[in-house]
Design an enzyme around this catalytic site. Structure first.
Site, PDB file in Angstrom:
ATOM      1  N   PRO A   9      19.155  49.851  -4.431  1.00 26.26           N
ATOM      2  CA  PRO A   9      18.921  48.444  -4.118  1.00 26.26           C
ATOM      3  C   PRO A   9      20.064  47.523  -4.515  1.00 26.26           C
ATOM      4  O   PRO A   9      20.658  47.677  -5.584  1.00 26.26           O
ATOM      5  CB  PRO A   9      17.664  48.104  -4.921  1.00 26.26           C
ATOM      6  CG  PRO A   9      16.962  49.401  -5.088  1.00 26.26           C
ATOM      7  CD  PRO A   9      18.055  50.428  -5.204  1.00 26.26           C
ATOM      8  N   ASN A  10      20.346  46.610  -3.629  1.00 29.15           N
ATOM      9  CA  ASN A  10      21.305  45.515  -3.806  1.00 29.15           C
ATOM     10  C   ASN A  10      22.766  45.950  -3.766  1.00 29.15           C
ATOM     11  O   ASN A  10      23.649  45.101  -3.808  1.00 29.15           O
ATOM     12  CB  ASN A  10      21.028  44.722  -5.093  1.00 29.15           C
ATOM     13  CG  ASN A  10      19.662  44.100  -5.071  1.00 29.15           C
ATOM     14  OD1 ASN A  10      19.283  43.455  -4.107  1.00 29.15           O
ATOM     15  ND2 ASN A  10      18.899  44.306  -6.121  1.00 29.15           N
ATOM     16  N   ARG A  17      27.491  39.708  -4.384  1.00 30.93           N
ATOM     17  CA  ARG A  17      26.516  39.605  -5.469  1.00 30.93           C
ATOM     18  C   ARG A  17      27.215  39.631  -6.823  1.00 30.93           C
ATOM     19  O   ARG A  17      27.919  40.586  -7.144  1.00 30.93           O
ATOM     20  CB  ARG A  17      25.548  40.787  -5.374  1.00 30.93           C
ATOM     21  CG  ARG A  17      24.564  40.855  -6.509  1.00 30.93           C
ATOM     22  CD  ARG A  17      23.680  42.087  -6.361  1.00 30.93           C
ATOM     23  NE  ARG A  17      22.871  42.249  -7.535  1.00 30.93           N
ATOM     24  CZ  ARG A  17      22.693  43.404  -8.163  1.00 30.93           C
ATOM     25  NH1 ARG A  17      23.263  44.496  -7.730  1.00 30.93           N
ATOM     26  NH2 ARG A  17      21.937  43.461  -9.229  1.00 30.93           N
ATOM     27  N   TYR A  22      30.076  42.694 -10.754  1.00 37.53           N
ATOM     28  CA  TYR A  22      30.298  43.823  -9.853  1.00 37.53           C
ATOM     29  C   TYR A  22      31.633  43.790  -9.119  1.00 37.53           C
ATOM     30  O   TYR A  22      31.953  44.717  -8.379  1.00 37.53           O
ATOM     31  CB  TYR A  22      29.156  43.906  -8.838  1.00 37.53           C
ATOM     32  CG  TYR A  22      27.825  44.107  -9.504  1.00 37.53           C
ATOM     33  CD1 TYR A  22      27.476  45.337 -10.035  1.00 37.53           C
ATOM     34  CD2 TYR A  22      26.920  43.052  -9.623  1.00 37.53           C
ATOM     35  CE1 TYR A  22      26.262  45.527 -10.664  1.00 37.53           C
ATOM     36  CE2 TYR A  22      25.696  43.232 -10.258  1.00 37.53           C
ATOM     37  CZ  TYR A  22      25.376  44.475 -10.778  1.00 37.53           C
ATOM     38  OH  TYR A  22      24.175  44.653 -11.406  1.00 37.53           O
ATOM     39  N   ASN A  73      23.986  55.970  -7.572  1.00 38.60           N
ATOM     40  CA  ASN A  73      23.838  54.717  -8.300  1.00 38.60           C
ATOM     41  C   ASN A  73      22.481  54.180  -7.883  1.00 38.60           C
ATOM     42  O   ASN A  73      22.354  53.575  -6.817  1.00 38.60           O
ATOM     43  CB  ASN A  73      24.948  53.727  -7.962  1.00 38.60           C
ATOM     44  CG  ASN A  73      24.826  52.439  -8.759  1.00 38.60           C
ATOM     45  OD1 ASN A  73      23.757  52.120  -9.270  1.00 38.60           O
ATOM     46  ND2 ASN A  73      25.911  51.703  -8.860  1.00 38.60           N
ATOM     47  N   ALA A  76      18.684  49.187  -9.997  1.00 38.01           N
ATOM     48  CA  ALA A  76      17.566  48.906 -10.902  1.00 38.01           C
ATOM     49  C   ALA A  76      16.511  50.005 -10.914  1.00 38.01           C
ATOM     50  O   ALA A  76      15.758  50.126 -11.880  1.00 38.01           O
ATOM     51  CB  ALA A  76      16.922  47.568 -10.531  1.00 38.01           C
ATOM     52  N   ASP A  86      12.102  62.337 -10.414  1.00 40.60           N
ATOM     53  CA  ASP A  86      11.496  63.618 -10.030  1.00 40.60           C
ATOM     54  C   ASP A  86      12.188  64.206  -8.810  1.00 40.60           C
ATOM     55  O   ASP A  86      12.422  65.414  -8.742  1.00 40.60           O
ATOM     56  CB  ASP A  86      10.008  63.443  -9.739  1.00 40.60           C
ATOM     57  CG  ASP A  86       9.176  63.199 -10.988  1.00 40.60           C
ATOM     58  OD1 ASP A  86       9.684  63.433 -12.104  1.00 40.60           O
ATOM     59  OD2 ASP A  86       8.016  62.775 -10.833  1.00 40.60           O
ATOM     60  N   GLU A  97      25.034  60.345 -12.312  1.00 41.34           N
ATOM     61  CA  GLU A  97      24.566  58.965 -12.112  1.00 41.34           C
ATOM     62  C   GLU A  97      25.692  58.006 -12.473  1.00 41.34           C
ATOM     63  O   GLU A  97      26.354  58.176 -13.498  1.00 41.34           O
ATOM     64  CB  GLU A  97      23.341  58.702 -12.980  1.00 41.34           C
ATOM     65  CG  GLU A  97      22.735  57.335 -12.763  1.00 41.34           C
ATOM     66  CD  GLU A  97      21.383  57.168 -13.436  1.00 41.34           C
ATOM     67  OE1 GLU A  97      21.083  56.030 -13.843  1.00 41.34           O
ATOM     68  OE2 GLU A  97      20.624  58.155 -13.550  1.00 41.34           O
ATOM     69  N   HIS A  99      26.908  53.795 -12.701  1.00 38.61           N
ATOM     70  CA  HIS A  99      26.590  52.365 -12.696  1.00 38.61           C
ATOM     71  C   HIS A  99      27.897  51.601 -12.779  1.00 38.61           C
ATOM     72  O   HIS A  99      28.742  51.909 -13.626  1.00 38.61           O
ATOM     73  CB  HIS A  99      25.674  51.996 -13.868  1.00 38.61           C
ATOM     74  CG  HIS A  99      24.320  52.613 -13.747  1.00 38.61           C
ATOM     75  ND1 HIS A  99      23.319  52.040 -13.015  1.00 38.61           N
ATOM     76  CD2 HIS A  99      23.837  53.778 -14.238  1.00 38.61           C
ATOM     77  CE1 HIS A  99      22.249  52.827 -13.075  1.00 38.61           C
ATOM     78  NE2 HIS A  99      22.547  53.888 -13.798  1.00 38.61           N
ATOM     79  N   SER A 101      28.414  48.407 -13.595  1.00 40.24           N
ATOM     80  CA  SER A 101      28.484  47.607 -14.824  1.00 40.24           C
ATOM     81  C   SER A 101      28.089  48.471 -16.019  1.00 40.24           C
ATOM     82  O   SER A 101      27.473  49.529 -15.866  1.00 40.24           O
ATOM     83  CB  SER A 101      27.552  46.399 -14.732  1.00 40.24           C
ATOM     84  OG  SER A 101      26.196  46.821 -14.751  1.00 40.24           O
ATOM     85  N   ARG A 106      24.279  44.726 -21.124  1.00 43.85           N
ATOM     86  CA  ARG A 106      23.451  43.757 -20.407  1.00 43.85           C
ATOM     87  C   ARG A 106      22.087  43.644 -21.081  1.00 43.85           C
ATOM     88  O   ARG A 106      21.882  44.116 -22.189  1.00 43.85           O
ATOM     89  CB  ARG A 106      23.349  44.185 -18.939  1.00 43.85           C
ATOM     90  CG  ARG A 106      24.758  44.224 -18.298  1.00 43.85           C
ATOM     91  CD  ARG A 106      24.753  44.595 -16.870  1.00 43.85           C
ATOM     92  NE  ARG A 106      24.161  43.506 -16.096  1.00 43.85           N
ATOM     93  CZ  ARG A 106      23.789  43.643 -14.840  1.00 43.85           C
ATOM     94  NH1 ARG A 106      23.951  44.786 -14.214  1.00 43.85           N
ATOM     95  NH2 ARG A 106      23.266  42.625 -14.187  1.00 43.85           N
ATOM     96  N   ARG A 110      17.667  46.984 -19.228  1.00 46.48           N
ATOM     97  CA  ARG A 110      18.559  47.914 -18.524  1.00 46.48           C
ATOM     98  C   ARG A 110      19.011  49.080 -19.409  1.00 46.48           C
ATOM     99  O   ARG A 110      19.657  49.996 -18.917  1.00 46.48           O
ATOM    100  CB  ARG A 110      19.777  47.161 -17.993  1.00 46.48           C
ATOM    101  CG  ARG A 110      19.426  46.126 -16.964  1.00 46.48           C
ATOM    102  CD  ARG A 110      20.667  45.420 -16.441  1.00 46.48           C
ATOM    103  NE  ARG A 110      20.316  44.272 -15.656  1.00 46.48           N
ATOM    104  CZ  ARG A 110      20.039  44.289 -14.350  1.00 46.48           C
ATOM    105  NH1 ARG A 110      20.102  45.432 -13.697  1.00 46.48           N
ATOM    106  NH2 ARG A 110      19.725  43.205 -13.703  1.00 46.48           N
TER     107      ARG A 110
END
Length: 147
Positions: A9-10, A17, A22, A73, A76, A86, A97, A99, A101, A106, A110
């Protein structure tokens, strides 16, 4: 070697954004950068971005078996999606994984990442370079198999 790169998302709004968090580069910039480096490493990429948890899970179920690894990534979703965790674990594939940021610099919400338990490693706070580091990891895995 084939890798699946999932962005949650996003991440489709990268460049617009919160540029102070970012940066100003876009998702298209990221995918182009990864594609160029993947080509040099002899890796085939399939990039998918979705704002919908179910679509990410569907992609894992449909395409995960045909890949050698996953870079994700989850945005959220990382902080609460047991379903995505899962699905990652159920893929049976190595997962890194990423990210953009530093999630630990933060807000406290998070700091908990439920999807991280499904990953071999988590890269946080290196911007787009975190994706490159994940790609290099898989490149080393590929070279190890060929030697």
């Amino acid at each position: 070697m084939k890798l699946l790169v999932l962005n949650g998302p996003n991440l489709g709004t990268l460049g617009r954004r919160e540029p102070e968090v970012y940066g100003t580069r876009t998702l298209a910039d990221l995918e182009a950068m990864l594609g160029e480096r993947a080509g040099a490493l002899g890796i085939e990429l399939r990039c998918v971005q979705s704002n919908h948890e179910g679509q990410l899970i569907d992609t894992l179920e449909k395409e995960g078996a045909a890949t050698d690894g996953i870079i994700i990534n989850p945005g959220a979703l990382s902080h609460y999606s047991l379903a995505l965790a899962d699905a990652l674990r159920g893929s049976g594939k190595p997962v890194v994984e990423v990210h953009i940021s530093n999630v630990f610099a933060r807000d406290l919400e998070r700091h908990r990442m439920v999807t991280a338990a499904s990953a071999r490693g988590v890269i946080s706070g290196l911007g787009f370079d975190g994706y490159l580091a994940a790609l290099e990891y898989f490149g080393r895995q590929r070279r190890g198999r060929e030697e």
